[in-house]
Design a protein around this motif. Structure first.
Motif, PDB file in Angstrom:
ATOM      1  N   PRO A 251       0.831  -1.216   0.000  1.00 20.86           N
ATOM      2  CA  PRO A 251       0.000   0.000   0.000  1.00 20.86           C
ATOM      3  C   PRO A 251       0.864   1.263   0.000  1.00 20.86           C
ATOM      4  N   GLY A 252       0.629   2.137  -0.964  1.00 19.85           N
ATOM      5  CA  GLY A 252       1.438   3.339  -1.143  1.00 19.85           C
ATOM      6  C   GLY A 252       1.536   4.212   0.091  1.00 19.85           C
ATOM      7  N   GLU A 253       0.406   4.458   0.745  1.00 24.79           N
ATOM      8  CA  GLU A 253       0.422   5.313   1.930  1.00 24.79           C
ATOM      9  C   GLU A 253       1.211   4.660   3.063  1.00 24.79           C
ATOM     10  N   ALA A 254       1.069   3.349   3.243  1.00 25.31           N
ATOM     11  CA  ALA A 254       1.826   2.637   4.278  1.00 25.31           C
ATOM     12  C   ALA A 254       3.315   2.668   3.963  1.00 25.31           C
ATOM     13  N   LEU A 255       3.646   2.588   2.699  1.00 26.24           N
ATOM     14  CA  LEU A 255       5.046   2.666   2.273  1.00 26.24           C
ATOM     15  C   LEU A 255       5.619   4.049   2.596  1.00 26.24           C
ATOM     16  N   ARG A 256       4.859   5.074   2.248  1.00 26.24           N
ATOM     17  CA  ARG A 256       5.287   6.456   2.522  1.00 26.24           C
ATOM     18  C   ARG A 256       5.469   6.697   4.012  1.00 26.24           C
ATOM     19  N   LEU A 257       4.577   6.097   4.834  1.00 23.89           N
ATOM     20  CA  LEU A 257       4.636   6.260   6.293  1.00 23.89           C
ATOM     21  C   LEU A 257       5.572   5.253   6.960  1.00 23.89           C
ATOM     22  N   LYS A 258       6.198   4.394   6.145  1.00 25.90           N
ATOM     23  CA  LYS A 258       7.130   3.363   6.625  1.00 25.90           C
ATOM     24  C   LYS A 258       6.473   2.431   7.642  1.00 25.90           C
ATOM     25  N   GLN A 259       5.249   2.006   7.328  1.00 26.63           N
ATOM     26  CA  GLN A 259       4.501   1.129   8.222  1.00 26.63           C
ATOM     27  C   GLN A 259       4.745  -0.338   7.878  1.00 26.63           C
ATOM     28  N   GLU A 260       4.942  -1.127   8.916  1.00 20.85           N
ATOM     29  CA  GLU A 260       5.065  -2.573   8.813  1.00 20.85           C
ATOM     30  C   GLU A 260       4.192  -3.179   9.902  1.00 20.85           C
ATOM     31  N   GLY A 261       3.919  -4.489   9.792  1.00 22.63           N
ATOM     32  CA  GLY A 261       3.189  -5.156  10.859  1.00 22.63           C
ATOM     33  C   GLY A 261       2.545  -6.443  10.402  1.00 22.63           C
TER      34      GLY A 261
ATOM     35  N   ILE B 141      -4.306   0.940   7.515  1.00 20.99           N
ATOM     36  CA  ILE B 141      -4.017   0.831   6.077  1.00 20.99           C
ATOM     37  C   ILE B 141      -3.621  -0.600   5.737  1.00 20.99           C
ATOM     38  N   LEU B 142      -2.702  -1.175   6.517  1.00 19.52           N
ATOM     39  CA  LEU B 142      -2.248  -2.546   6.266  1.00 19.52           C
ATOM     40  C   LEU B 142      -3.345  -3.567   6.558  1.00 19.52           C
TER      41      LEU B 142
ATOM     42  N   CYS C 256      -7.293  -7.552   4.058  1.00 19.61           N
ATOM     43  CA  CYS C 256      -8.621  -8.060   3.672  1.00 19.61           C
ATOM     44  C   CYS C 256      -8.842  -7.921   2.166  1.00 19.61           C
ATOM     45  N   LYS C 257      -8.383  -6.823   1.579  1.00 13.24           N
ATOM     46  CA  LYS C 257      -8.525  -6.662   0.128  1.00 13.24           C
ATOM     47  C   LYS C 257      -7.728  -7.724  -0.612  1.00 13.24           C
ATOM     48  N   LEU C 258      -6.520  -8.006  -0.146  1.00 13.46           N
ATOM     49  CA  LEU C 258      -5.676  -9.009  -0.775  1.00 13.46           C
ATOM     50  C   LEU C 258      -6.324 -10.385  -0.716  1.00 13.46           C
ATOM     51  N   PHE C 259      -6.686 -10.821   0.487  1.00 16.71           N
ATOM     52  CA  PHE C 259      -7.299 -12.150   0.613  1.00 16.71           C
ATOM     53  C   PHE C 259      -8.671 -12.202  -0.044  1.00 16.71           C
TER      54      PHE C 259
END
Length: 131
Positions: A54-64, A91-92, A97-100
């Motif tokens: 996800p672009g926004e999660a990438l920009r915010l450096k989110q992992e989990g 976001i993640l 859920c969208k992926l699965f």
């Protein structure tokens, strides 16, 4: 009929979907009348790439790690998805859920080999791409 449940089973087919995606599941399926013998499982690896993060999660450096529960219909399509354990990032969690929800599954099978609707728990470990 009465509701019965199979015992949890570790999904032995877990696979790395890409460099930063890891999918594993512990399955517990519920059906009416007959116990599930074979739980639902993803039909094939989806071939995800860094572009799927996800672009926004990438920009915010989110992992989990997002843990979700999906209901897979007898036709292999996901009917519902609910977050059981949040990654800490909505976001993640939404992307999980969208992926699965977009994936096809091999449906659960009952003792007679008939495809049945069932629920399963899945996890997505979101890791930022290493550049």
């Amino acid at each position: 009929g009465r509701r019965t449940a199979s015992r949890p089973e570790l999904w032995r087919g877990a696979s790395v979907l890409s460099i930063f995606f890891l999918m594993a599941g512990i399955y517990q399926a519920f059906v009416l009348q007959d116990a599930v013998v074979t739980p639902p499982a993803p039909a094939a690896a989806s071939g995800l790439t860094d572009m799927d993060y996800p672009g926004e999660a990438l920009r915010l450096k989110q992992e989990g790690l997002s843990a979700v529960r999906v209901r897979v219909a007898a036709n292999g399509k996901v009917e519902t998805c609910a977050v059981q354990q949040s990654s800490g990032s909505p976001i993640l969690d939404d992307a999980t859920c969208k992926l699965f929800g977009s994936m096809r599954f091999t449906p659960a099978r009952d003792a007679q080999g008939k495809a049945v609707g069932a629920e399963t728990s899945l996890r997505m470990n979101w890791k930022l791409p290493r550049r």
